[in-house]
Every structure is written in structure tokens, then in C-alpha cells.
Design a protein around this motif. Structure first.
Motif, short mmCIF file in Angstrom:
data_model
loop_
_atom_site.label_atom_id
_atom_site.label_comp_id
_atom_site.label_asym_id
_atom_site.label_seq_id
_atom_site.Cartn_x
_atom_site.Cartn_y
_atom_site.Cartn_z
N THR A 62 58.56 90.59 -58.41
CA THR A 62 57.26 90.04 -58.36
C THR A 62 56.74 88.78 -58.02
N LYS A 63 57.97 87.80 -58.55
CA LYS A 63 57.94 86.36 -57.95
C LYS A 63 58.12 86.10 -56.70
N ILE A 64 59.20 86.99 -56.06
CA ILE A 64 59.24 86.85 -54.46
C ILE A 64 58.27 87.35 -53.78
N HIS A 65 57.66 88.41 -54.33
CA HIS A 65 56.69 89.07 -53.50
C HIS A 65 55.46 87.99 -53.63
N GLN A 66 55.12 87.45 -54.84
CA GLN A 66 53.81 86.44 -54.92
C GLN A 66 53.99 85.14 -53.92
N PHE A 67 55.17 84.83 -53.92
CA PHE A 67 55.21 83.63 -52.97
C PHE A 67 55.29 83.91 -51.51
N GLY A 68 55.74 85.10 -51.31
CA GLY A 68 56.07 85.40 -49.75
C GLY A 68 54.91 86.38 -49.41
N ILE A 69 54.09 86.96 -50.27
CA ILE A 69 53.12 88.14 -49.71
C ILE A 69 51.67 87.71 -50.20
N MET A 70 51.73 87.37 -51.69
CA MET A 70 50.37 87.35 -52.49
C MET A 70 50.39 88.63 -52.95
N SER A 71 49.61 89.67 -52.09
CA SER A 71 49.18 90.88 -52.85
C SER A 71 49.40 91.80 -51.44
N SER A 72 49.65 93.10 -51.79
CA SER A 72 49.38 94.27 -50.70
C SER A 72 48.19 94.61 -50.25
N PRO A 73 47.97 95.07 -49.18
CA PRO A 73 46.59 95.20 -48.73
C PRO A 73 45.69 96.05 -49.48
N THR A 74 44.62 95.46 -49.92
CA THR A 74 43.66 95.98 -50.71
C THR A 74 43.05 97.36 -50.40
N THR A 75 42.53 97.63 -49.15
CA THR A 75 42.23 99.06 -48.76
C THR A 75 43.13 99.95 -48.84
N SER A 76 44.45 99.53 -48.49
CA SER A 76 45.66 100.57 -48.58
C SER A 76 45.92 100.89 -49.92
N GLN A 77 45.71 100.08 -50.99
CA GLN A 77 45.89 100.35 -52.45
C GLN A 77 44.74 101.50 -52.85
N TYR A 78 43.57 101.33 -52.66
CA TYR A 78 42.53 101.92 -52.78
C TYR A 78 42.88 103.50 -52.25
N ALA A 79 43.31 103.52 -51.05
CA ALA A 79 43.51 104.84 -50.45
C ALA A 79 44.50 105.44 -51.11
N ALA A 80 45.55 104.82 -51.55
CA ALA A 80 46.80 105.18 -52.12
C ALA A 80 46.41 105.99 -53.49
N ILE A 81 45.57 105.33 -54.17
CA ILE A 81 45.03 105.96 -55.50
C ILE A 81 44.64 107.51 -55.14
N GLU A 82 43.97 107.53 -54.17
CA GLU A 82 43.25 108.87 -53.83
C GLU A 82 44.67 109.67 -53.65
N ALA A 83 45.47 109.07 -52.77
CA ALA A 83 46.61 110.22 -52.26
C ALA A 83 47.33 110.69 -53.52
N LEU A 84 47.47 109.96 -54.49
CA LEU A 84 48.52 110.34 -55.67
C LEU A 84 47.30 111.27 -56.68
N ARG A 85 46.19 110.97 -56.55
CA ARG A 85 45.06 112.03 -57.48
C ARG A 85 45.00 113.18 -56.63
N SER A 86 44.97 113.43 -55.32
CA SER A 86 44.45 114.61 -55.05
C SER A 86 45.02 115.29 -53.75
#
Length: 390
Positions: free
Chosen positions: A260-284
Motif C-alpha cells: 500500500t505504501k508503494i501504491h500510495q506514492f506511485g499511484i495514489m488510488s485506483s480509479p473511483t468509477t471502476s471501484q463503484y462498478a466492481a462493487i456491483e460486479a461482486l454483488r450481482s
């Protein structure tokens, strides 16, 4: 300016990906058929797309926590509990990454120091060896064999372990061979690792795409492997979400914290839109995944039968969406076969050597394409092979 004095020679010496070369060429050719890229031809299921669209319409366009939305990490944890009966703490043991590839990179960077040995079974995905080299690690290659169904055997692993071994990479289900490791195979590997301090990076991005009755078993579910294993998975393959660029890592809190530290400095965070889409993928979207797997299984049988009927040996893959037929009968090298096939029949496949030297004499074909494309490609490949079998 003399860039040769300034650039990193380690990076400069690395060859480019052997997969993309043929993809780039075929994009410029009229009437060409590509079986080269491992990308589902399915459109992302509507429920997932709708969730992404709704997140944008709702103004959810900000950074998330470095580790990813807690809601998504909770869904990832719930998915692994219901599918595999494995518990991961969503607050401390899960990192949401930009595709599975970023998680692989972060794991290697988190643990590999200059001179450390990393055991890599080949043929395998193109990134493991270059990422190890860029980190100063020493790749130790195990050449898996067709007669062993391209599995890693405990005898092969035991032979390669030294006092400098830091990490074992387990790339199963495998790209490019489609080989899998059954639970008994994994237990045998775990037995070899007992009493060592060797860590494991288990790349399970194709875990949902198994075609045998046993199905997938995560390596972290075997014995005491949980405490030494980081599992990499994601949404690209099973959910047809390649362009959404979203993956994740599961593992011991100490290792995930470093990643997470490496990700924090190199990326910050993954795409927000994709994360909300992935929640639905796992649920339904379990049913969508099953429908795609059923179609892949049909294509798998068609393409394996096609290569065998033209006289080529073709191992039966039980995972992912690739076949790895042997083309040695033609007398051509893998690279020569692929270049001539593209020039003469306008079909793009990937040389086995793109996935390691032991891939010589093989080609990789993806069946993540429509059945119409697969059948047309097989017709052209058969015509080419008939002209060239000695």
C-alpha cells in the motif's frame, strides 16, 4: 543530449513485450484475424456499466482511500469467504490496485532486494521476469513441461531452492498454457515450502475460469500458506473489465501495508468509477461470469479439436482462455511460424518464446474471441500448416 549516459541500462536492456508486437501489426492489416491478445470479446455486463455510470452521475469523482473504497474491500472479503471460505480483514489485508499487474509489481518491489532469487515457472505471463530484474532480483526459471500438463512439480521446485530464494511466483491458472494446479498439486508445493521463509505471489487472475469439476483453490487456503502468500486477482478477465483497470491483492497485514505504501506514492488510488462498478460486479454478476465461462468452454473445445485435426499436438487447457499448441512438426521456430502466418494468412498469434525460452516450438492462441473469428482463423491456420508440415 547523450541519453545513453543518462538512462537506466537495466531497463534499456529489457526486451519489449512479445505479445504487443503482433497486436500492433495486425491493427494495420485489412481482413486480418487476431487470436493474440488475452482480452474478452464480451462487453462488460450491463449491471456493472450502469453502476459506473451512476457513480459519475452522482458526482463520485474524487480520490478514494489509498487502499480503495472500504465498501469494495468489504465486498472482496465477502466474495472470498463465500467462494473459498477464506477470511481477509478488509481494513488491513486488502489492497485495490490498478489491474492485477500493479499488484504484482508492488509485491515484488515490497519484498525483493538486490541479489534475492525469485523462482518463476515458465512459460508464464511476460511481466514476472522483467519486474524481478528491475528490482535487482535474480530470476530462477523452472521450465514446466507439456508431459506434466505444464504444472509445477514439487521435485522441480525443491531442486531450485537455495539460501537466497526469497519469493516463489505461482501463475495458475496459467497464461499462456491454460495449465492448472489442482488442490493435491498445491498441497505438494506447500509441503516443499514448509520450514522455509520463502514468500509466495499467487497470481490467480484466471481463478474464475476453470473448466474441470474441481474448480479453483487459492494457494492461501492450503495448510499454513496463508501467512506467507499474497494472492493477486482482479476484474479484467472474469468480468470482462479489462479497460476498467482494476485488480486487488490479498495477504498478510505486514505485506499489504508495504504494498500500500508503494501504491500510495506511485499511484495514489485506483480509479473511483471502476471501484463503484466492481462493487456491483461482486454483488450481482455471478450469473454473467458463469455464462461467459460456459461460452469460453465451448470455444476451448472447438479450438483444441481444430489444432488436433490439422495434425498438431495440443495440450488440453483446463483454465484461462488460451491454447498452447506445438508447431515443431512444421520445422519452423515459433517466431518464424508467427511471422509467416501473419504475412501469408493474415492471422496473428503469439510465439511461445514471448513467455520464456522453453516456449520455443509452441504458439499461444487466445479463444477470448467470437466463435466466428476462431473458426475462420483455424481454417487459415490449417491451410498454412498443411503446406508446411514436413
Amino acid at each position: 543530449m547523450n541519453y545513453e549516459k543518462l538512462i537506466n541500462p537495466t531497463v534499456d536492456r529489457l526486451p519489449p513485450s512479445g505479445i504487443r508486437k503482433f497486436f500492433d501489426v495486425v491493427a494495420t492489416m485489412k481482413d486480418a484475424i487476431s487470436l493474440g491478445v488475452g482480452e474478452p470479446d464480451f462487453v462488460t455486463p450491463w449491471a456493472i456499466r450502469e453502476a459506473g455510470i451512476y457513480s459519475l452521475e452522482s458526482g463520485r469523482t474524487y480520490y478514494t482511500a489509498n487502499s480503495g473504497l472500504l465498501e469494495l474491500r468489504e465486498e472482496i472479503a465477502a466474495y472470498n469467504r463465500r467462494k473459498y471460505d477464506i477470511d481477509y480483514d478488509p481494513k488491513t489485508q486488502i489492497l485495490v490496485s490498478v489491474g492485477g499487474s500493479e499488484a504484482i509489481d508492488a509485491m515484488i518491489r515490497a519484498v525483493v532486494c538486490p541479489g534475492d532469487e525469485v523462482i518463476i515457472p515458465e512459460p508464464s505471463f511476460v511481466c514476472y521476469k522483467p519486474l524481478t530484474i528491475m528490482q535487482g532480483g535474480v530470476p530462477v526459471i523452472i521450465e514446466t513441461k507439456e508431459e506434466n500438463e505444464f504444472r509445477l512439480t514439487p521435485e522441480e521446485l525443491r531442486e531450485k531452492i537455495t539460501d537466497r530464494t526469497k519469493l516463489l511466483i505461482l501463475p495458475f491458472p496459467n497464461n499462456p498454457t491454460g495449465g492448472v494446479m489442482k488442490k493435491a498439486d498445491l498441497e505438494a508445493i506447500a509441503k516443499v515450502l514448509e520450514g522455509t521463509d520463502i514468500l509466495v505471489l499467487s497470481d490467480e487472475i484466471y481463478g474464475e475460469l476453470r473448466y474441470d469439476e474441481e474448480g479453483h483453490t487459492p494457494f492461501s487456503a492450503i495448510g499454513d500458506m496463508y501467512e506467507r502468500t499474497v494472492v493477486v486477482n482482479g476484474f479484467s478477465k472474469a468480468y470482462a473489465m479489462t479497460g476498467w483497470r482494476l485488480g486487488y491483492a490479498l495477504g498478510p497485514e505486514r505485506l499489504i501495508k508495504l504494498m500500500t505504501k508503494i501504491h500510495q506514492f506511485g499511484i495514489m488510488s485506483s480509479p473511483t468509477t471502476s471501484q463503484y462498478a466492481a462493487i456491483e460486479a461482486l454483488r450481482s454478476c455471478d450469473d454473467d461470469v458463469e455464462q461467459m465461462r460456459t461460452e469460453y468452454n465451448y470455444r476451448r473445445r472447438v479450438i483444441v479439436d481444430g489444432f488436433r485435426s490439422m495434425g498438431l499436438s495440443c495440450f488440453e487447457p483446463l483454465g484461462a482462455f488460451y491454447v498452447f499448441p506445438c508447431i515443431k512438426k512444421t520445422g519452423m521456430t515459433s517466431d518464424e511460424f508467427c511471422n509467416r502466418l501473419l504475412a501469408e494468412e493474415k492471422v496473428a498469434v503469439v510465439p511461445g518464446t514471448a513467455f520464456g525460452g522453453c516456449g520455443e516450438g509452441f504458439i499461444r492462441c487466445s479463444y477470448a474471441y467470437s466463435i466466428e473469428n476462431i473458426e475462420q482463423a483455424l481454417t487459415r491456420i490449417e491451410r498454412f500448416v498443411r503446406k508446411n508440415i514436413n
